[in-house]
Design a protein around this motif. Structure first.
Motif, PDB file in Angstrom:
ATOM      1  N   ASP A   1       1.084  -1.078  -0.182  1.00  0.00           N
ATOM      2  CA  ASP A   1       0.266  -0.059   0.147  1.00  0.00           C
ATOM      3  C   ASP A   1       1.703   1.076   0.094  1.00  0.00           C
ATOM      4  O   ASP A   1       1.933   0.626   0.267  1.00  0.00           O
ATOM      5  N   ALA A   2       0.289   2.500   0.313  1.00  0.00           N
ATOM      6  CA  ALA A   2       0.678   3.561  -0.205  1.00  0.00           C
ATOM      7  C   ALA A   2      -0.284   4.985   0.655  1.00  0.00           C
ATOM      8  O   ALA A   2      -1.212   4.546   0.865  1.00  0.00           O
ATOM      9  N   ALA A   3       1.086   6.130   0.575  1.00  0.00           N
ATOM     10  CA  ALA A   3       0.206   6.685   1.595  1.00  0.00           C
ATOM     11  C   ALA A   3       0.737   7.928   1.065  1.00  0.00           C
ATOM     12  O   ALA A   3       2.058   8.154   0.885  1.00  0.00           O
ATOM     13  N   CYS A   4       0.246   8.984   1.208  1.00  0.00           N
ATOM     14  CA  CYS A   4       0.464  10.318   0.284  1.00  0.00           C
ATOM     15  C   CYS A   4      -0.069  11.820   1.169  1.00  0.00           C
ATOM     16  O   CYS A   4      -1.709  11.588   0.799  1.00  0.00           O
ATOM     17  N   SER A   5       0.138  12.867   1.254  1.00  0.00           N
ATOM     18  CA  SER A   5       0.065  13.884   1.673  1.00  0.00           C
ATOM     19  C   SER A   5      -0.025  14.531   1.281  1.00  0.00           C
ATOM     20  O   SER A   5       1.205  16.092   1.060  1.00  0.00           O
ATOM     21  N   GLY A   6      -1.429  14.243   0.403  1.00  0.00           N
ATOM     22  CA  GLY A   6      -1.092  16.072   0.069  1.00  0.00           C
ATOM     23  C   GLY A   6      -1.573  15.288  -1.531  1.00  0.00           C
ATOM     24  O   GLY A   6      -0.887  13.929  -1.482  1.00  0.00           O
ATOM     25  N   ASN A   7      -1.902  16.193  -2.660  1.00  0.00           N
ATOM     26  CA  ASN A   7      -2.007  15.277  -4.628  1.00  0.00           C
ATOM     27  C   ASN A   7      -1.373  16.793  -4.730  1.00  0.00           C
ATOM     28  O   ASN A   7      -2.052  17.212  -5.889  1.00  0.00           O
ATOM     29  N   PRO A   8       0.089  16.740  -5.410  1.00  0.00           N
ATOM     30  CA  PRO A   8       1.478  16.129  -4.748  1.00  0.00           C
ATOM     31  C   PRO A   8       1.872  16.639  -3.344  1.00  0.00           C
ATOM     32  O   PRO A   8       0.934  17.443  -2.996  1.00  0.00           O
ATOM     33  N   GLY A   9       2.136  15.778  -2.959  1.00  0.00           N
ATOM     34  CA  GLY A   9       3.338  15.743  -1.630  1.00  0.00           C
ATOM     35  C   GLY A   9       4.012  14.708  -1.099  1.00  0.00           C
ATOM     36  O   GLY A   9       4.293  13.495  -2.467  1.00  0.00           O
ATOM     37  N   ASP A  10       4.113  14.496   0.379  1.00  0.00           N
ATOM     38  CA  ASP A  10       4.841  13.459   1.320  1.00  0.00           C
ATOM     39  C   ASP A  10       4.507  12.287   0.396  1.00  0.00           C
ATOM     40  O   ASP A  10       3.201  12.004   0.922  1.00  0.00           O
ATOM     41  N   MET A  11       5.462  11.704  -0.296  1.00  0.00           N
ATOM     42  CA  MET A  11       4.508   9.847  -0.261  1.00  0.00           C
ATOM     43  C   MET A  11       5.206   8.940   0.167  1.00  0.00           C
ATOM     44  O   MET A  11       7.212   8.917  -0.335  1.00  0.00           O
ATOM     45  N   GLU A  12       4.346   7.573   0.298  1.00  0.00           N
ATOM     46  CA  GLU A  12       5.500   6.841   1.060  1.00  0.00           C
ATOM     47  C   GLU A  12       4.627   4.997   0.184  1.00  0.00           C
ATOM     48  O   GLU A  12       3.507   5.323   0.422  1.00  0.00           O
TER      49      GLU A  12
ATOM     50  N   GLY B   1       5.451  -2.784   2.131  1.00  0.00           N
ATOM     51  CA  GLY B   1       4.564  -4.290   1.840  1.00  0.00           C
ATOM     52  C   GLY B   1       4.788  -4.743   3.167  1.00  0.00           C
ATOM     53  O   GLY B   1       5.863  -4.830   4.046  1.00  0.00           O
ATOM     54  N   VAL B   2       3.862  -5.552   3.564  1.00  0.00           N
ATOM     55  CA  VAL B   2       4.139  -6.277   4.591  1.00  0.00           C
ATOM     56  C   VAL B   2       3.658  -7.299   4.482  1.00  0.00           C
ATOM     57  O   VAL B   2       3.324  -8.002   3.760  1.00  0.00           O
ATOM     58  N   TYR B   3       3.826  -8.751   5.239  1.00  0.00           N
ATOM     59  CA  TYR B   3       3.689  -9.961   5.060  1.00  0.00           C
ATOM     60  C   TYR B   3       1.742 -10.188   5.951  1.00  0.00           C
ATOM     61  O   TYR B   3       1.432  -9.278   7.047  1.00  0.00           O
ATOM     62  N   THR B   4       1.029 -10.731   5.050  1.00  0.00           N
ATOM     63  CA  THR B   4      -0.264 -10.404   5.156  1.00  0.00           C
ATOM     64  C   THR B   4      -1.270 -11.000   6.324  1.00  0.00           C
ATOM     65  O   THR B   4      -2.007 -10.376   7.270  1.00  0.00           O
ATOM     66  N   ALA B   5      -0.258 -12.014   6.909  1.00  0.00           N
ATOM     67  CA  ALA B   5      -0.695 -13.438   8.532  1.00  0.00           C
ATOM     68  C   ALA B   5      -0.388 -12.421   9.275  1.00  0.00           C
ATOM     69  O   ALA B   5      -1.200 -12.473  10.437  1.00  0.00           O
ATOM     70  N   THR B   6       0.540 -11.203   9.491  1.00  0.00           N
ATOM     71  CA  THR B   6       0.940 -10.872  10.837  1.00  0.00           C
ATOM     72  C   THR B   6       1.112  -9.235  11.221  1.00  0.00           C
ATOM     73  O   THR B   6       1.481  -8.371  11.592  1.00  0.00           O
ATOM     74  N   GLY B   7       1.187  -8.596   9.565  1.00  0.00           N
ATOM     75  CA  GLY B   7       1.640  -6.960   9.175  1.00  0.00           C
ATOM     76  C   GLY B   7       2.701  -6.923   9.448  1.00  0.00           C
ATOM     77  O   GLY B   7       3.687  -5.659   9.553  1.00  0.00           O
ATOM     78  N   GLU B   8       3.777  -7.943   9.534  1.00  0.00           N
ATOM     79  CA  GLU B   8       4.978  -7.541   9.690  1.00  0.00           C
ATOM     80  C   GLU B   8       5.850  -7.604   8.256  1.00  0.00           C
ATOM     81  O   GLU B   8       5.458  -7.086   7.179  1.00  0.00           O
ATOM     82  N   GLU B   9       6.235  -5.777   8.648  1.00  0.00           N
ATOM     83  CA  GLU B   9       7.343  -4.820   7.887  1.00  0.00           C
ATOM     84  C   GLU B   9       7.748  -5.622   6.831  1.00  0.00           C
ATOM     85  O   GLU B   9       8.687  -6.003   7.406  1.00  0.00           O
TER      86      GLU B   9
ATOM     87  N   GLU C   1     -14.748  -5.829   1.591  1.00  0.00           N
ATOM     88  CA  GLU C   1     -15.575  -7.505   1.865  1.00  0.00           C
ATOM     89  C   GLU C   1     -14.678  -7.452   3.534  1.00  0.00           C
ATOM     90  O   GLU C   1     -14.808  -7.739   4.283  1.00  0.00           O
ATOM     91  N   TRP C   2     -13.252  -7.067   3.666  1.00  0.00           N
ATOM     92  CA  TRP C   2     -11.893  -7.147   4.269  1.00  0.00           C
ATOM     93  C   TRP C   2     -11.674  -6.708   5.386  1.00  0.00           C
ATOM     94  O   TRP C   2     -11.015  -6.593   6.204  1.00  0.00           O
ATOM     95  N   GLY C   3     -12.389  -5.579   4.974  1.00  0.00           N
ATOM     96  CA  GLY C   3     -11.783  -4.200   5.945  1.00  0.00           C
ATOM     97  C   GLY C   3     -10.345  -3.731   4.989  1.00  0.00           C
ATOM     98  O   GLY C   3      -9.863  -4.233   4.379  1.00  0.00           O
ATOM     99  N   GLU C   4      -9.847  -3.075   5.730  1.00  0.00           N
ATOM    100  CA  GLU C   4      -8.444  -1.752   5.459  1.00  0.00           C
ATOM    101  C   GLU C   4      -7.138  -3.426   4.760  1.00  0.00           C
ATOM    102  O   GLU C   4      -6.824  -3.714   5.738  1.00  0.00           O
ATOM    103  N   ILE C   5      -6.491  -2.867   4.030  1.00  0.00           N
ATOM    104  CA  ILE C   5      -5.416  -3.825   4.008  1.00  0.00           C
ATOM    105  C   ILE C   5      -4.560  -3.626   4.687  1.00  0.00           C
ATOM    106  O   ILE C   5      -4.127  -2.817   5.253  1.00  0.00           O
ATOM    107  N   PRO C   6      -4.048  -4.528   4.702  1.00  0.00           N
ATOM    108  CA  PRO C   6      -3.270  -4.977   6.093  1.00  0.00           C
ATOM    109  C   PRO C   6      -1.512  -3.755   6.232  1.00  0.00           C
ATOM    110  O   PRO C   6      -1.039  -3.318   7.223  1.00  0.00           O
ATOM    111  N   ALA C   7      -1.548  -3.754   4.653  1.00  0.00           N
ATOM    112  CA  ALA C   7      -0.443  -2.233   4.955  1.00  0.00           C
ATOM    113  C   ALA C   7      -0.405  -1.250   4.696  1.00  0.00           C
ATOM    114  O   ALA C   7       0.120  -0.077   3.943  1.00  0.00           O
ATOM    115  N   ASP C   8      -1.916  -0.797   4.611  1.00  0.00           N
ATOM    116  CA  ASP C   8      -2.289   0.771   4.985  1.00  0.00           C
ATOM    117  C   ASP C   8      -1.245   1.748   6.104  1.00  0.00           C
ATOM    118  O   ASP C   8      -1.675   1.168   7.329  1.00  0.00           O
TER     119      ASP C   8
END
Length: 211
Positions: free
Chosen positions: A86-97, A100-108, A200-207
């Protein structure tokens, strides 16, 4: 390396099928334009070697015209043994990052940014390509989830369709985009790209949790 893995060398010192990475590496290391790939069974390897590299790529490309993300549209639960990006961005354009995480545990597993003057779509695309490259490097058969249809389409087309304007501030982002597009054009992969069904599943674990 895991048992049962076989390596096809289409172009190298001695083209053929090898049952361990060391032998494959000796045939390909330092060889310009070497072409090789791993397979889980000898039968797959024999078939791929017999077809030749170009024919194998044509078949693999054809298979990818059937969008694998449709597999996740059926009711059910996500595959926990997978990677989510997943990605996140503060603004459009803005600071972007992106990450990727392991789905089962959320480990980055990886995290890039924040980078100046990006967009969320660009971040989603870069995250997906980063995940694909990492899975190929690790010879992993885990599927990868994205909640962005734009990113999935861009990956399938091997080209980003961003309207973001290049500037001195976002030069690192455009360098990443160029590398990502180059990787897609030069590499084949067997990773299933799956659409994360947020409704169906809620936010993606990498959110990043910034909504």
């Amino acid at each position: 390396m895991p048992k049962g893995k076989f390596y096809v060398v289409w172009k190298g010192l001695n083209p053929g099928i090898y049952d361990n990475w060391d032998d494959c590496r000796r045939q390909t290391e330092g060889q310009v334009g070497a072409k090789y790939k791993s397979f889980l069974t000898r039968e797959e390897a024999v078939e791929a070697f017999g077809k030749g590299h170009e024919a194998y790529l044509r078949n693999a490309t054809y298979a990818k015209t059937v969008p694998s993300w449709k597999k996740s549209n059926a009711p059910g639960k996500p595959i926990l043994q997978s990677i989510a990006v997943d990605a996140a961005c503060s603004g459009n354009p803005g600071d972007m990052e992106y990450r990727g995480v392991y789905t089962a545990t959320g480990e980055e597993i990886f995290h890039i940014g924040p980078l100046k003057q990006g967009t969320n779509n660009v971040g989603e695309f870069l995250a997906l390509v980063h995940g694909l490259a990492l899975l190929k490097q690790k010879n992993s058969r885990l599927p990868i989830y994205s909640d962005s249809m734009n990113a999935i389409k861009w990956v399938r087309n091997k080209k980003s369709k961003t309207l973001l304007e290049r500037s001195a501030a976002n030069r690192p982002i455009f360098e990443l985009l160029e590398r990502a597009e180059k990787w897609l054009k030069e590499n084949d992969y067997s990773t299933d790209i799956l659409k994360w069904e947020t409704s169906e599943w809620g936010e993606i674990p990498a959110d990043f949790g910034r909504k």
